[in-house]
Each structure stands twice: as structure tokens, then as C-alpha cells.
Design an enzyme around this catalytic site. Structure first.
Site, PDB file in Angstrom:
ATOM      1  N   ASP A 113     -11.874  44.862  35.165  1.00  0.00           N
ATOM      2  CA  ASP A 113     -11.042  44.611  33.987  1.00  0.00           C
ATOM      3  C   ASP A 113      -9.787  43.880  34.443  1.00  0.00           C
ATOM      4  O   ASP A 113      -8.791  44.490  34.822  1.00  0.00           O
ATOM      5  CB  ASP A 113     -10.686  45.929  33.302  1.00  0.00           C
ATOM      6  CG  ASP A 113     -10.094  45.719  31.917  1.00  0.00           C
ATOM      7  OD1 ASP A 113      -9.887  44.548  31.534  1.00  0.00           O
ATOM      8  OD2 ASP A 113      -9.838  46.710  31.228  1.00  0.00           O
ATOM      9  N   ALA A 114      -9.857  42.546  34.409  1.00  0.00           N
ATOM     10  CA  ALA A 114      -8.741  41.725  34.878  1.00  0.00           C
ATOM     11  C   ALA A 114      -8.237  40.760  33.814  1.00  0.00           C
ATOM     12  O   ALA A 114      -7.179  40.166  33.979  1.00  0.00           O
ATOM     13  CB  ALA A 114      -9.156  40.942  36.134  1.00  0.00           C
ATOM     14  N   LYS A 115      -9.018  40.569  32.744  1.00  0.00           N
ATOM     15  CA  LYS A 115      -8.635  39.702  31.622  1.00  0.00           C
ATOM     16  C   LYS A 115      -8.125  38.349  32.095  1.00  0.00           C
ATOM     17  O   LYS A 115      -7.100  37.844  31.611  1.00  0.00           O
ATOM     18  CB  LYS A 115      -7.617  40.412  30.730  1.00  0.00           C
ATOM     19  CG  LYS A 115      -8.167  41.703  30.112  1.00  0.00           C
ATOM     20  CD  LYS A 115      -7.138  42.363  29.223  1.00  0.00           C
ATOM     21  CE  LYS A 115      -7.704  43.633  28.582  1.00  0.00           C
ATOM     22  NZ  LYS A 115      -7.966  44.709  29.559  1.00  0.00           N
ATOM     23  N   ARG A 116      -8.862  37.752  32.999  1.00  0.00           N
ATOM     24  CA  ARG A 116      -8.473  36.448  33.529  1.00  0.00           C
ATOM     25  C   ARG A 116      -8.792  35.347  32.526  1.00  0.00           C
ATOM     26  O   ARG A 116      -9.635  35.505  31.647  1.00  0.00           O
ATOM     27  CB  ARG A 116      -9.166  36.188  34.858  1.00  0.00           C
ATOM     28  CG  ARG A 116      -8.776  37.137  35.990  1.00  0.00           C
ATOM     29  CD  ARG A 116      -7.291  37.006  36.301  1.00  0.00           C
ATOM     30  NE  ARG A 116      -6.927  37.680  37.533  1.00  0.00           N
ATOM     31  CZ  ARG A 116      -6.136  38.748  37.607  1.00  0.00           C
ATOM     32  NH1 ARG A 116      -5.637  39.265  36.496  1.00  0.00           N
ATOM     33  NH2 ARG A 116      -5.842  39.298  38.766  1.00  0.00           N
TER      34      ARG A 116
END
Length: 305
Positions: A103-106
Site C-alpha cells: 500500500d504505497a499509492k504511487r
């Protein structure tokens, strides 16, 4: 990759993932003190405490669940030492046979987006050798920059059999400030969903696409609309439990085949020992409390499904 996740869900009968989002305030004092005795009250000490905390929880729940979702920000706050703990957590979960959703929402464009994709999902060349960086199985992606920002991730999905979960309708209270705004008579989240379906058609893995969507449990009526709009898109569903989403709210996220969604719970599981319902376990058995919280969550969701 989505087929692998579905196989794990079917085997465990648990359409859930555990959010490994540790805060120091979640970690029992004796675990913190043990790490501080070894490394001092330093970033290294904090990162070691996080790793020890994660490892105990993983050891207690790995056989019950198909996947975990570590939120990289909880590790990045401790700098390089925290990122080392993130990588150790990812690798250990893989050793246990778990699917890892990073979960890094890049989200960026061009070479920057390609570098994010390579670092989290793909491989990087160092001279004549090839290495995987964080090597997660899925990654959360922010689509705000459009196709330019998502395409490099989608290409990695195809070449490496990895997956994405693209933010469509998030669970936070202010999500509507942008996501619900009407554009040509339709809310923005529906336009984003349309693009996710388009991107996903080139990344099919059986019935479902390797490109999924993040759809919050806190907006059940919107999830009902999106489920119809995206019949072959897998949903990663945050918002259950601590954020107010209930099992009843979740049912619209699933298809009639019983698949289509995986529900995340973070602090409701990893900090379960702090809740009155699991107080009998105490801090010294925090992993056992997390295991019971997983069992209760699975029963709750399956009862509705």
C-alpha cells in the site's frame, strides 16, 4: 496474479487481508523495551520493534488469511531503517505463502512512474545482474495523473504477472470533495472506474483483471454502482471496522460468485489486544488476540455473504 489471490481466498474461505500498519503506540511496552535495550531509543530501535511486532502477528494469523497489506508510510517515517523493516516484513510474508499488497499509492509520469513500478513490482538491472526491490505482488496506485501515470505499472503487471489496485472511491470522510464531483453529469469516481476497466482489459487473468480498484466499505451505495460498472474488476475494500464499515455494507462489493472483493482490516486486527473484546489476552499475548480478531472478522463477513 489475481488468480493466485482468488485461489488463496477460496482455500482459506477468508476474503480478507490484514493491514500491517504498525504504529509505536500499538506495540506492547515489553516489545519496545526489548528493542530499545538492543539498539537504544533510535530509528533502528523503533524499526526493530515494528519488525518483531509484525513477525509475531504474522506467525499467529498466516494460516487463516490469503493476504496482507503493509502500508509503507508506517515504515517510511523511520527512514531507511523503517524501509528495511518493510522489506523484511514483505519477504517473511512471502515465506509464509501470503500474497502481499504493497500500500504505497504511487503515481507519477514517464520514467518516474516506471521507476516506482520497477522498485515495487518489477526488477532493476545493476550491471549484468537483475534484482527485485520490494517485490510486492500488488501495489496501490493513484490514477490522478491519468493513463501516463498508470501505464508503466500496467506494463509491469503484464510482464511480471503482478497486480494493481487503483484508487477509485476511497473510504475517508473527505473523499467526496473531489471523487463525488459531477463531470458531464457523472461523479468523478465513475469516470475513474471506466478507465480502470479499460486499463484492465489488457491484463486479464481468467475471469478478473490483474488491475483492480480500491473501493471503500464506508459508501455501500456507491460500491453497488461500481460493482455493476466493473464486473471483472477485483475490489480492495478498506474502511471495515475501525473506520465504520460493517459486514452488511460490504455485500455490494462482491459478485454473485462470491468473489470480486478482498476486505482489509488494519488496527482492528493488529491492535486487537487493546480492545475490550480481546482484553483477556493481554499485551503479552497480542498475537493470539489478533488471531481471534481474524476469526471473528471472517465469520462476520461470511455470515453476510
Amino acid at each position: 496474479m489475481i488468480k493466485r489471490l482468488m485461489d488463496k481466498i477460496e482455500k482459506t474461505k477468508a476474503p480478507i487481508c490484514v493491514g500491517l500498519d504498525p504504529m509505536l503506540s500499538y506495540i506492547p511496552e515489553y516489545v519496545l523495551q526489548h528493542s530499545y535495550e538492543r539498539f537504544g531509543e533510535t530509528l533502528e530501535g523503533a524499526a526493530d520493534a515494528i519488525w518483531q511486532f509484525n513477525k509475531e502477528i504474522i506467525d499467529c494469523v498466516w494460516d487463516l488469511i490469503p493476504a496482507v497489506k503493509p502500508q509503507i508510510a508506517m515504515y517510511e517515517q523511520f527512514g531507511i531503517e523503517g524501509l528495511k523493516a518493510y522489506k523484511k516484513t514483505v519477504d517473511y510474508c512471502h515465506e509464509k505463502g501470503l500474497i502481499v499488497i504493497g500500500d504505497a499509492k504511487r503515481g507519477d509520469i514517464g520514467s518516474t512512474s516506471a521507476a516506482y513500478a520497477a522498485g515495487h513490482l518489477g526488477k532493476v538491472m545493476v550491471g549484468s545482474k537483475c534484482y527485485s526491490g520490494f517485490d510486492t505482488d500488488f501495489l496501490t496506485v493513484n490514477p490522478y495523473l491519468g493513463t501516463d501515470g498508470v501505464k508503466p505499472f500496467a506494463e509491469i503487471c503484464k510482464s511480471e504477472d503482478k497486480g494493481l489496485f487503483v484508487l477509485v472511491k476511497t473510504s475517508n470522510p473527505s473523499s467526496g470533495e473531489f471523487q463525488d464531483r459531477l463531470i458531464d453529469g457523472r461523479p468523478l469516481y465513475e469516470w475513474v472506474a471506466e478507465k480502470v476497466v479499460e486499463w484492465g482489459t489488457d491484463c486479464m487473468d481468467g475471469t478478473y483483471s490483474n488491475i483492480g480498484a480500491v473501493v471503500g466499505a464506508t459508501y455501500p451505495e456507491m460500491s453497488r454502482i461500481l460493482r455493476k460498472q466493473m464486473p471483472h474488476t477485483y475490489f480492495l475494500v478498506p474502511g471495515y471496522g475501525a473506520q465504520g464499515g460493517t459486514a452488511e455494507d460490504l455485500k455490494y462489493c462482491f459478485n454473485e460468485d462470491g468473489f470480486g472483493a478482498i476486505v482489509n482490516s488494519s488496527r482492528g486486527i493488529i491492535a486487537a489486544y487493546k480492545k475490550e473484546a480481546y482484553g483477556k489476552f493481554g499485551p503479552e499475548h497480542f498475537g493470539d488476540a489478533s488471531r481471534q480478531a481474524v476469526l471473528d472478522m471472517v465469520e462476520d463477513i461470511n455470515h453476510v455473504l
